[in-house]
Structure formats: structure tokens, C-alpha cells
Enzyme design. Structure first.
Site, PDB file in Angstrom:
ATOM      1  N   ASP A 448       0.810  -1.212   0.000  1.00 42.76           N
ATOM      2  CA  ASP A 448       0.000   0.000   0.000  1.00 42.76           C
ATOM      3  C   ASP A 448       0.842   1.260   0.000  1.00 42.76           C
ATOM      4  OD1 ASP A 448      -2.717   0.288  -0.311  1.00 42.76           O
ATOM      5  OD2 ASP A 448      -3.050   0.962   1.737  1.00 42.76           O
ATOM      6  N   ASP A 872     -11.635  -5.813  10.810  1.00 43.56           N
ATOM      7  CA  ASP A 872     -11.701  -7.265  10.889  1.00 43.56           C
ATOM      8  C   ASP A 872     -12.912  -7.734  11.688  1.00 43.56           C
ATOM      9  OD1 ASP A 872     -10.721  -6.149  13.172  1.00 43.56           O
ATOM     10  OD2 ASP A 872      -8.879  -7.307  13.255  1.00 43.56           O
TER      11      ASP A 872
END
Length: 1176
Positions: A448, A872
Site C-alpha cells: 500500500d 476485521d
């Protein structure tokens, strides 16, 4: 070569309207129709592009490439022995395209055309493995004025497209096909090697192709459904149905062979059978053959159905008393709180009120945490049965190829400064060496940050994998992370049988040391290279200006670019920021570093390459490895890690489309190479179609022996998660999780949505069994999801949309039991992978662009969910809320291992991020209070606790100050320490201890680990959790966004002490509340002790009561105090300044507001009856 109308040619792929649609290539047809094109270009040394005019290149029909490998199964008879080399099933053109893709760096994005940058080399060091990007033939092209290298096969040998062996490179070969179709050497039409009269191949009957495994159904391919899904028919019958021109009786007479038991397919000695796994997961050499029948005769059809997994309940002698103690403590708390409310302390009503409120909340919090632990379970898997069902010879799988579904591995990284590339490279190496069918694995690394350092480090890892992966397979190395393996203390030769192990290990260790030197030297290498190229470009520019304007030219500064090894600009983030080259502004990048392996095993030579390692009995293929850096542009919300993971989901769906996804953090590597197989046992077992993910426990290395800050977190992973496994499944904790891709797409499970009962219009020639086994369309998954409206949910990629039914079908368990309602026939997944081509990679570049998610449901319903720093937990909650189940897989040997911050400040910031995400969940629509009915009651309570637990910090902070306030005021939370209060207190304490002991028994957690968890619960509750509540409320009420720094994975500079970070003291405001609590309690104890000693009537009971609770608080804060002392007691001055000022201020403020009063004159004080307390 057998051909099929269902297998499109290369020309058909480029022309969507062409005939044919393959079982797996349907998504490629759509890719051509989606408008994604590739502009093929080569960059000059200055970074400019030169078009190669590849848009109009089409191959002629005579050289069409088959997308499926059909293997002809002929029993090995004395006259027909197996060849050493597998038969090539792909044409030269297909190999050329695939090699071209692996040697090109693809870039593109918003308002940018997709470009394929031909890479001369990826890294400075030599590339040896033929699958790796940048690998080329050893010979040069024989065409005039061409210095290109020849194409290579799986072993790296040169490919001769023509029988005349004329040396030609890929580009010249394609040009020759386009111009005349003749070979430039012999001037005759191209014929593959072996097609001449002297080397005429054996003409096998076309019907033999029917013995190959059935192709995977295309989402839109309807005419082939009847032939593809007939589990009741044996594969032999299917082959004989169309083999009218093949005389079987004559073949039996001439070869003196027989069908059935005793022939070449079923030898009496079981020689062609596959091995099994014993109870410990190791390969069992004694379990050969296909069954346990007499004299090795297989019992395929007579074998009883065996489950892949089973549930092991907790022993009744432990779980029943545990539940009884929970009930006793609940009753005791109920009566205790009732008694406390009915007996206030009139002398200190304020102290009594605060204590009662805190105790009520603690009781509520304890119930939320304890109730979900009513039904903990254990699970075990049977790897031997998994191998028997999916990887052994059977009537449905005569080739013996693996029928296991494919898996895409995701590894995410963002900053090479905080996440060292060497750590990430070791994780990649452990994935490439995992014990799973090689052709079924694809690894995607998400960078990223778009850093060249990460890119070249991954390329170095791919190069070193050529040595490391075969070494692991040959000698059964565990763990398969080279850094962890070579640092293991003990005898490395234990349980090693091969005589050359020591020699191989020594050579691989030497290569790994050189590999680490190259990785650690990459930053300097990239800097020196970039400086040299930038200086050269400046000199060229100055020379050009002088020639144009004369000598009077002012020096000009060009952008300080970052240069790749092939002498071109890096399209990602530059070291010196420039437009289109920053962390938040760069093009999308995709590089296939290891191209997909061949479908057949490829064994090494006796002395492979320059390494002199004997891999003659070892498969040297490597799984596919892809580097991905999604496009980033200013003005777009890229949604941090969740956005990066969704980009990988889309890119992998286009390129490999494995039905299962396993995501790992860059510092979590595979410690148990069989762990993936154990997770697959749950997915492929009966009821596996309703499982959305398999969560593995997190295990950590390099934690200090005392685990000062409870980094192992075993109480949660071995206690809470096992308990949730007995309800609806564990929560998703961010790493070490095996996902079902179909569940990530936001669909409901089959048990909720009965696909087979939907009102659809199937073909009239399908019976009920075939209808149930048919490939589904998107409309079958969701009534509201019309195929024409797929773009509103998944984006405008037709390839991505058509890959959904394919992944759903591939993820089904085998239909080998009546209880399996949504299964697939055996042998459906033995077909080879679709080869890569530029159009496919161009589509992958499109789906990772920054604009792709606009006006779609990505991040809202599809993929990882946005809007929380703990994406998550939210992602797992959404799946459970739709009715999915999850499974907790605890392996005998740890599945994965990673690193955790052992520094106090880093640990507090990590907990702060988790707690802040929980507060966001509580104030969002992901609150379990508003969940659907599909979420079970106990699971709802567990998720409710996830969102509520940070709010306990406010009550915990007040309760930690109550002992000090009691000592300062001379009052206590109760008016008198009577027997009733002490009995209640003793009962609650003893039941808590009993619950802890029993929980330790059924969870396997140590008492010391349980105590460390209790200590850090108070430390984090009075610091990080409190700040998280404040930040969460500010975000909800004021809209203030929260930003967190990436947790550093790097080690301290002290190489002699792996625990050096433990002693580093980094000041943070999170330390203020715990320090204040410690200082106030210490001062209050000293003050109360002196006051009691010098008082006329000492009240020791109140002193002991207050001092006991103060010491209770200080005992929990002991690890925090040790962390402040550092290595040699060097604590920053700011710590004492802040803590001293706050403690003194609070103490003086309390004494000023409510000064202590004494009934009489204190001896020696010299004061009157109204005089206050004085020290002597």
C-alpha cells in the site's frame, strides 16, 4: 492433441463474439468485452514510452492455443512405459503470451491507459528460476538486428517453435505468425517440434480425451451441464461412451492386460497409490495404496463414508462444575449488590454511591464476558481422510491429480520503514513452501506504500525461493520461514533420513546469508542507482540546453526520480516526493513475479543449476506470486487496510479466482505447513458450505519470557475463542484467517437461502439431481440481484461478475454424502489453471484503480467493511449476522506465528486502536443490539461485549481511586466490616478463583498467563480504553476523524538483546492515568498509616480495608511500573514531573475540601480540641 469446442482459442479470446466458451475461460471472454485493452510499450532510459503497436496483433487460427490440458491415460504396460517428461499440452503461442505477461510490469488507473512495461530485469542479481519474471533464454534470437532472448519452457530450456530448430524470440515469432505464418529459417509453415515424419507422434483416439477430468462449468455455459455433472457415472464409462473406434478387446489380447484389480491402474502391490498422513499430520509411508483391502485391493466403492472433522466436547468433570460455579457467582453477585444497595454508608454516602455504581457495572460486564463461555468445544481434523478423498486415484479421478480447491494467499504491507522487507520476504517464502498442491496456490502481496524497496525485496524473495522451496519439500523442513528455521536451537538433523541433508542445509544456509545481505543492502543500492541515473539525466539536459542556447545556461534541477534495476522510472512512490509519485498519489502497479506453474510435476535434475543440489525426486515448481500496489489519487478515501484487501479480492478474482482466501499480516508466517490442509478439512466436510471462514489462533515469537504485557493474549485466543466456537464461531481477528470468497461477496449461506428451491427456468433436460448440482448464476444467490444490475454491487467489471458463480461452485464440498445438499461431483477441480494473458492482467489493473468502488457496495456489504479501524471484527460480524458460521482451528503445531510489540508504549497504542474500533462499533449500525435474528443469542452477547468493554474503563478508573479516597477520608465503602459483607466478598472471590482454575483446565492457559492478563486488563483499562472512549465519542458527536500510526515491526538497534525494545521508554499521554493512580495510592497509604498511628483512637479496620484494595491496585500496575523504569532505572523526567504534579494537586485538593478532623487533642500536637491533625 484432443481439442474441444468448449475451449476457446486465443483469437476467440480477443474477439468476444467468437465461438466457444470454456468452463473456466468464460470470465476471459467477458474480459475482452469489457473494453479493457493493453497498450504495449517499452520505456527508454529517460522514462519515455515507445509504442510497440500490439493492439492489433491477432494469432491465426492455425496456431490457436488450447486453454485446457487434456491428458490421455494409458496404463503403463511393458510396451508402453511412462515418459520422463510430461506431454506439452499448451501451444507455443500460449507460452509466449504467459511469459510476456510475467516479464512485464503493468500500470494504469484513473484517466490513464493500461501499459505493459517490458522489464529487462527486476533485480540486480541473476534470475535462475524459469517461472520468475525477467527469466530469459540463454540463446539470442537468430533474426537479423535482433538481440532478443529465446522463449523458455518450465525448466528454463530454450523453446524451438519449428522442427528446424531455428532460434527466434517471442516478438519475432509473433511477427512471423502475423506476416506469413512461415518459419524464417526453413521458409515453411510453422510446425511444432515432433510433427515431422521422423518424429511422428502417436495418434491416440480423440475419445481418450474424455477420460480427462471434467471441465469446470462456465457461469453462462448451459449446453455442457449434463455432461459435466454426472457423479453417478464412472469416468471409465464416460470414456467408453465415445470410443467406438477403439477396440478394447484387441488391446487386452495384444497386451495381455486386464481391467480391474491387478492391472496397471490397480496394481496388487499398491504401487500407484498415494501415501497418507498419520495422526500427527506427517506423511505415512506405510499407508500406501487406495484402501486396506486384501493384498492391497482397493475398496473404493465399499468404503464407509468418513468425516474430515469431529467435535470433541469438554470433559464433563470440568465443564459441569464450571457452569455450576458461574451460576453460584451470578447468584452471589445478585444478593451482594442487593445487600450493598440496602445498606448505604451514611457517613460517606458519596463514597458508597460511587462504589455501588462501579460494582453494578462490573457485574454486568462480567456477565457479558462469561455467558458466551457456557459451551466451549475442541475440534480435530483427519488429514489422512482428506488425502484419500481429494488426492488419490479413484474412478472419478484416474489421473490422481489433486481435487482440492485453490487458495489465494493475501499478504499486506504498507511501510517498509516500519515493516522491514526482510520480515515480509520470509513470510512470502513460508507461503511459497506450504504443503499444498502447487498449482492450486497463488500469493498476492499488497504494497500500500508503492515502495520500490518492497518491490525489489519481493523479487529477491522469488529468486531465493528457487533454492529454499525445493529444499523444504525434499527434507520436510519445519518451520518454512528460513529465518526462524536457521535460528532454532537444537539438533537440525533430528528425524532427517536423507544422507545429503547436512550438505544441502549448509549450502542453503550460505545462500540465505547472502540473501539477507542483499535485502538489507537494497535501500543503499536503490539510492546509489537513483543518484547515478539522476546525475546522468541532468548532464544530458545541460548538454542539450548548451547546444540549443549556448554556454550561458543556468543550472536546472530535474525531479529526483527513483529508478528500477532496468534503468527506468519506478511508477510508484519516489524517495523524493514528486507529482504522481507519492504515497497518496501514484498509479496502480501489478507485476507477476512468478508465473503460474505447469499442471504436471516438474522434478529437478541431479545437480540443478549452479546450486549443486540434488532435486531429482523433488518437485521444483513454485506457486504464482503477484505484486500489487493499488492506485492512489488525492481526493479519494482509500480506506486504509480494508481498501487494500478489497483491491486484492478483485485482482485475484480476475487472475486466479480461488474459492478460498487466506490473509496474513506481513509479520505472520506459516509455522505449520499442513495448517492450510487442516483448515480445508472444515470447508470440505459435511456442513462446510455454511462456513464463512476458518480462524486460526495467533501465536507470537520474540516475546519476553515473563510476557510482561500479556502479548500472547492466550486467555482470549485459547479461552474466549474456543467458547465462541461452540456457538456460531469465533470473531475474525485480522490475520491467519481462511475465507470463503463467496461469503466475502456479501451473499447469504446456502442454509438460509435454499438455492435449489428458487423459482428459476432451468433447461428442460435437467433432472432433480443435476439441477441441484448445477452451476449457479448471480440471480440464484440473491433475489434482488439481477445480472444486469451487478455493477451496482460489484462494479463494472464483467470478468469479476462472471467469476462469482465459478468460485461458488469450486468452494463446495464433495457430494459424497446424502447430508451434503450443495456439493460438487468428484474430479471437477483437476483441470489446469487458465493461462495468464495481457487482457486478464489489464482487467486486474482496472479493478484496483481508485475510482472502481464508486457507487458500488464494496466496503458496505461486499468485501472488508469500511468505517472502523477494526475492520476485521466488523467484517466477521456482518457474515455472522447473515447467518454464516465460522470455525476455530487449533492445530497441534502452531499454524502461524508472528511478532507483537513488547514495548509498553507500542503495546498501549495497539490496544488503543482496538478499543477505539470497538467504540465505533457500539455507535454504528454494527451494534449487536440491532442485529438480525440469524445471529444467535449467545453470539449476540459476545459481539455486544466487543462494543461495550471499553466503557468499563471509566468505572475502573474511579474504582482504582476509591481506596485512596477511603484512606484520605478515613471512611470506607461500607459503614462497618461486618460478617455479611465479608461472607459475600469471600464467596465472590472464591468462585472467581474457582472459575479461573477450571477455565485454565479446559482452555490450557497457564495460571501465570491468566494473572498477566488480569494485570494488563487494569493497565489498559485505565489508559488506552479510557482514551478510546473519548476519541470514539468525539468522532460520533463532532466528526473528528481518528488516525493511528502503523505498529512498528522492526527490532531495536541492540542486536545482542532481542528484548531491547522492552526496556525503551517512550513517553505518551496514555501513561498519565496509571501513573497518577500509582502515586495517589502510594501517598494515601503513607498518609493513612501516619494518621492511624498518631490518632488518639486508631481505626485499624478502615486502614486495613483501604490499604488492602490499594495494594490490589498497585499489584495490578506492577508491570506498568517496571516498564517505566527502563533497563537501568532511567525514567524520563517528564514522567515524574507529570505524575508528581497531578498526584500532589489531587491530594492537596482533597485535603483542602475535606480536611481530616480529630475528636481530641493529639498528643504532642500542642493544639486544642479543634486543632487538625499534625505530624510530630
Amino acid at each position: 492433441m484432443a481439442t474441444s469446442a468448449s475451449n476457446p482459442t486465443k483469437k476467440a479470446i480477443r474477439n468476444p463474439g467468437g465461438p466457444g466458451s470454456g468452463s473456466q475461460s468464460g470470465r476471459k471472454d467477458a474480459g475482452s468485452g469489457s473494453g479493457q485493452t493493453v497498450k504495449f510499450a517499452r520505456r527508454t532510459s529517460s522514462g519515455r514510452y515507445i509504442s510497440l503497436s500490439r493492439d492489433d496483433i491477432e494469432l491465426s487460427g492455425d496456431l490457436s492455443g488450447d486453454y485446457m490440458n487434456y491428458s490421455v491415460h494409458i496404463p503403463p504396460t511393458p510396451d508402453n512405459q511412462p515418459m520422463d517428461e510430461p506431454v506439452e499440452a499448451q501451444s507455443v503461442a500460449v507460452k509466449a503470451e504467459e511469459q510476456y505477461v510475467s516479464n512485464s510490469l503493468f500500470t494504469g488507473g484513473f484517466n490513464n491507459e493500461t501499459r505493459a512495461h517490458l522489464m529487462d530485469k527486476l533485480i540486480e542479481s541473476a534470475v535462475t528460476h524459469p517461472q520468475m519474471a525477467g527469466s530469459k533464454g540463454s540463446s539470442a534470437c537468430a533474426m537479423p538486428a535482433c538481440n532478443g532472448k529465446l522463449m523458455t519452457d518450465e525448466r528454463g530450456n530454450d523453446i524451438d517453435p519449428c522442427y528446424c530448430h531455428f532460434k527466434i524470440c517471442r516478438d519475432c515469432y509473433l511477427d512471423a505468425l502475423k506476416d506469413t505464418g512461415n518459419c524464417p529459417g526453413c521458409k515453411e509453415p510453422y510446425r511444432a517440434t515432433g510433427d515431422n515424419d521422423d518424429e511422428a507422434p502417436v495418434d491416440f483416439p480423440e475419445a481418450s480425451a474424455a477420460t480427462a477430468a471434467p471441465a469446470l462449468p462456465s457461469p453462462t455455459s448451459k449446453p455442457d451441464r449434463r455432461n459435466l455433472f454426472e457423479p453417478s457415472k464412472s469416468l471409465l464409462a464416460r470414456g467408453q461412451a465415445g470410443a467406438a473406434d477403439f477396440d478394447h478387446n484387441r488391446w487386452l489380447f495384444e497386451t495381455q492386460a486386464t481391467y480391474g484389480y491387478g492391472n496397471a491402474f490397480w496394481p496388487k502391490d499398491g504401487g500407484n497409490g498415494g501415501g497418507g498422513y498419520d495422526e500427527d499430520g506427517e506423511e505415512d509411508d506405510d499407508e500406501k495404496g487406495m484402501g486396506d483391502g486384501v493384498d492391497g485391493m482397493p475398496e473404493m466403492l465399499d468404503k464407509a463414508w468418513k468425516p474430515l472433522t469431529r467435535v470433541v466436547p469438554m470433559p464433563a468433570a470440568i465443564i459441569q462444575p464450571y457452569r455450576l460455579l458461574m451460576l453460584v457467582r451470578f447468584v452471589a453477585l445478585f444478593f451482594f449488590l442487593g445487600w450493598r444497595i440496602q445498606h448505604p454508608n451514611e457517613e460517606a454516602i458519596w463514597l458508597w454511591g460511587m462504589s455501588v455504581v462501579c460494582e453494578v457495572w462490573f457485574a454486568f460486564s462480567w456477565i457479558l464476558d462469561q455467558v458466551p463461555k457456557l459451551h466451549p468445544i475442541n475440534r480435530v481434523t483427519d488429514l489422512k481422510v482428506l488425502k484419500e478423498k481429494f488426492e488419490m486415484l479413484s474412478p472419478a479421478n484416474p489421473t490422481g491429480r489433486s481435487d482440492l480447491p485453490a487458495i489465494d494467499f493475501f499478504v499486506s504491507t504498507a511501510d517498509p520503514d516500519k515493516e522491514p522487507p526482510l520480515v515480509t520476504a520470509n513470510t512470502i517464502l513460508s507461503i511459497l513452501a506450504v504443503d499444498y498442491p502447487i498449482e492450486k496456490i497463488a500469493c498476492y502481496i499488497s504494497d500500500d506504500g508503492g515502495a520500490l524497496l518492497t518491490f525489489e525485496a519481493m523479487a529477491e524473495a522469488a529468486s531465493f525461493a528457487n533454492i529454499w522451496v525445493p529444499f523444504c519439500r525434499k527434507h520436510d523442513i519445519e518451520p518454512r520461514n528460513p529465518d526462524s528455521y536457521f535460528n532454532i536451537k537444537g539438533d537440525p538433523t533430528k528425524n532427517k533420513r536423507q544422507a545429503d541433508f547436512v550438505k544441502d542445509r549448509r549450502k542453503v544456509k550460505r545462500e540465505y546469508d547472502e540473501f539477507k545481505v542483499r535485502i538489507n543492502g537494497l535501500p543503499d543500492s536503490i539510492r546509489r542507482r537513483s543518484d547515478a541515473f539522476n546525475a546522468r539525466e541532468e548532464m544530458k539536459m545541460m548538454k542539450h540546453l548548451r547546444e540549443a542556447r549556448g554556454d550561458s545556461v543556468e543550472p536546472m534541477k530535474l525531479p529526483k526520480a527513483t529508478w528500477m534495476a532496468d534503468g527506468t522510472h519506478w511508477p510508484g512512490t519516489w524517495t523524493t516526493a514528486a507529482p504522481d509519485h507519492t504515497r497518496t498519489d501514484h498509479a496502480g502497479i501489478l507485476q507477476v513475479m512468478l508465473k503460474p506453474p505447469s499442471n504436471e510435476p516438474l522434478f529437478g535434475l541431479a545437480e540443478e543449476g549452479n546450486q549443486m543440489l540434488n532435486h531429482s525426486d523433488t518437485d521444483i515448481r513454485l506457486p504464482m506470486l503477484v505484486y500489487v500496489s493499488r492506485e492512489k489519487r488525492p481526493g479519494y478515501d482509500h480506506n486504509k487496510k480494508a481498501g487494500a484487501m478489497n483491491a486484492l479480492v478483485r485482482a485475484s478474482a480476475v487472475m486466479s479466482n480461488a474459492p478460498f482466501i487466506l490473509n496474513l499480516d506481513c509479520d505472520h508466517y506459516i509455522y505449520n505447513s499442513l495448517a492450510v490442509r487442516e483448515g480445508m478439512c472444515f470447508m470440505m466436510d459435511r456442513g462446510g458450505e455454511d462456513i464463512c471462514y476458518i480462524q486460526f489462533p495467533q501465536r507470537f515469537e520474540n516475546i519476553d519470557p515473563s510476557d510482561r504485557y500479556a502479548n500472547h493474549n492466550t486467555v482470549f485466543f485459547d479461552g474466549n475463542m474456543r467458547a465462541l466456537d461452540g456457538i456460531q464461531g469465533p470473531v475474525y481477528v485480522g490475520t491467519g484467517c481462511l475465507f470463503r470468497r463467496f461469503a466475502l461477496y456479501g451473499f447469504d449461506p446456502p442454509s438460509i437461502t435454499d438455492y435449489s428451491r428458487r423459482e428459476i427456468r432451468p433447461p428442460s433436460d435437467l433432472d432433480d439431481v443435476e439441477l441441484q448440482k448445477r452451476p449457479l448464476t448471480a440471480a440464484d444467490f440473491d433475489d434482488e440481484l439481477d445480472p444486469n444490475l451487478l455493477s451496482k454491487r460489484f462494479g463494472n467489471s464483467a470478468v469479476l461478475a462472471e467469476s462469482i458463480p465459478v468460485s461458488e461452485f469450486q468452494g463446495r464440498p464433495l457430494a459424497d454424502h446424502p447430508a451434503v445438499k450443495y456439493g460438487r461431483p468428484p474430479g471437477a477441480l483437476v483441470v489446469p489453471r487458465v493461462p495468464l494473458d495481457p487482457a486478464m492482467v489489464a482487467e486486474a489493473i482496472s479493478v484496483i484503480s481508485c475510482w472502481y468502488e464508486d457507487k458500488t457496495e464494496w466496503g458496505d456489504r461486499v468485501g472488508w467493511i469500511y468505517g472502523s479501524v477494526t475492520e476485521d471484527v466488523v467484517t466477521g460480524y456482518r457474515m455472522h449476522n447473515r447467518g454464516w458460521h465460522s470455525v476455530y482451528c487449533v492445530t497441534k503445531r502452531d499454524a502461524f506465528r508472528g511478532s507483537a510489540p513488547i514495548n509498553l508504549t507500542d503495546r498501549l497504542h495497539q490496544v488503543l486502536r482496538w478499543a477505539t474500533g470497538s467504540v465505533e462499533i457500539f455507535f454504528s449500525r454494527n451494534n449487536a443490539l440491532i442485529a438480525t435474528r440469524r445471529l444467535k443469542v449467545l453470539q449476540r452477547i459476545a459481539y455486544l461485549n466487543v462494543g461495550i468493554y471499553p466503557f468499563t474503563s471509566a468505572f475502573l478508573l474511579v474504582y482504582c481511586f476509591l481506596p485512596a479516597l477511603s484512606l484520605f477520608s478515613g471512611q470506607f465503602i461500607v459503614q462497618t466490616l461486618n460478617v455479611t459483607f465479608l461472607i459475600y466478598l469471600l464467596t465472590i472471590s472464591l468462585t472467581l478463583i474457582g472459575l479461573a482454575i477450571l477455565e485454565v483446565r479446559w482452555s490450557g492457559v497457564g495460571l501465570e498467563e491468566w494473572w498477566r492478563n488480569e494485570q494488563f486488563w487494569l493497565i489498559s483499562g485505565t489508559s488506552a480504553h479510557l482514551y478510546a472512549v473519548v476519541q470514539g465519542i468525539l468522532k460520533v458527536m463532532a466528526g473528528i476523524e481518528i488516525s493511528f500510526k502503523l505498529t512498528s515491526k522492526s527490532a531495536a538497534e541492540d542486536n545482542e538483546d532481542i528484548y531491547a525494545d522492552l526496556y525503551i521508554v517512550k513517553w505518551t499521554s496514555l501513561m498519565i492515568p496509571p501513573i497518577t493512580i500509582m502515586m495517589v495510592n502510594l501517598i494515601s497509604i503513607a498518609f493513612a498509616f501516619a494518621k492511624t498511628i498518631y490518632s488518639e483512637i486508631p481505626q485499624w479496620s478502615k486502614l486495613m480495608g483501604g490499604a488492602f484494595f490499594s495494594f490490589w491496585v498497585l499489584a495490578h500496575l506492577y508491570p506498568f511500573a517496571k516498564g517505566l523504569m527502563g533497563r537501568r532505572g532511567k525514567t524520563p523526567t517528564i514522567v515524574f514531573v507529570w505524575s508528581g504534579l497531578i498526584a500532589i494537586t489531587l491530594s492537596l485538593l482533597w485535603i483542602s475540601i475535606s480536611p481530616p478532623k480529630v475528636s481530641g487533642t493529639v498528643a504532642g500536637g500542642g493544639g486544642g480540641s479543634g486543632a487538625g491533625f499534625q505530624f510530630p
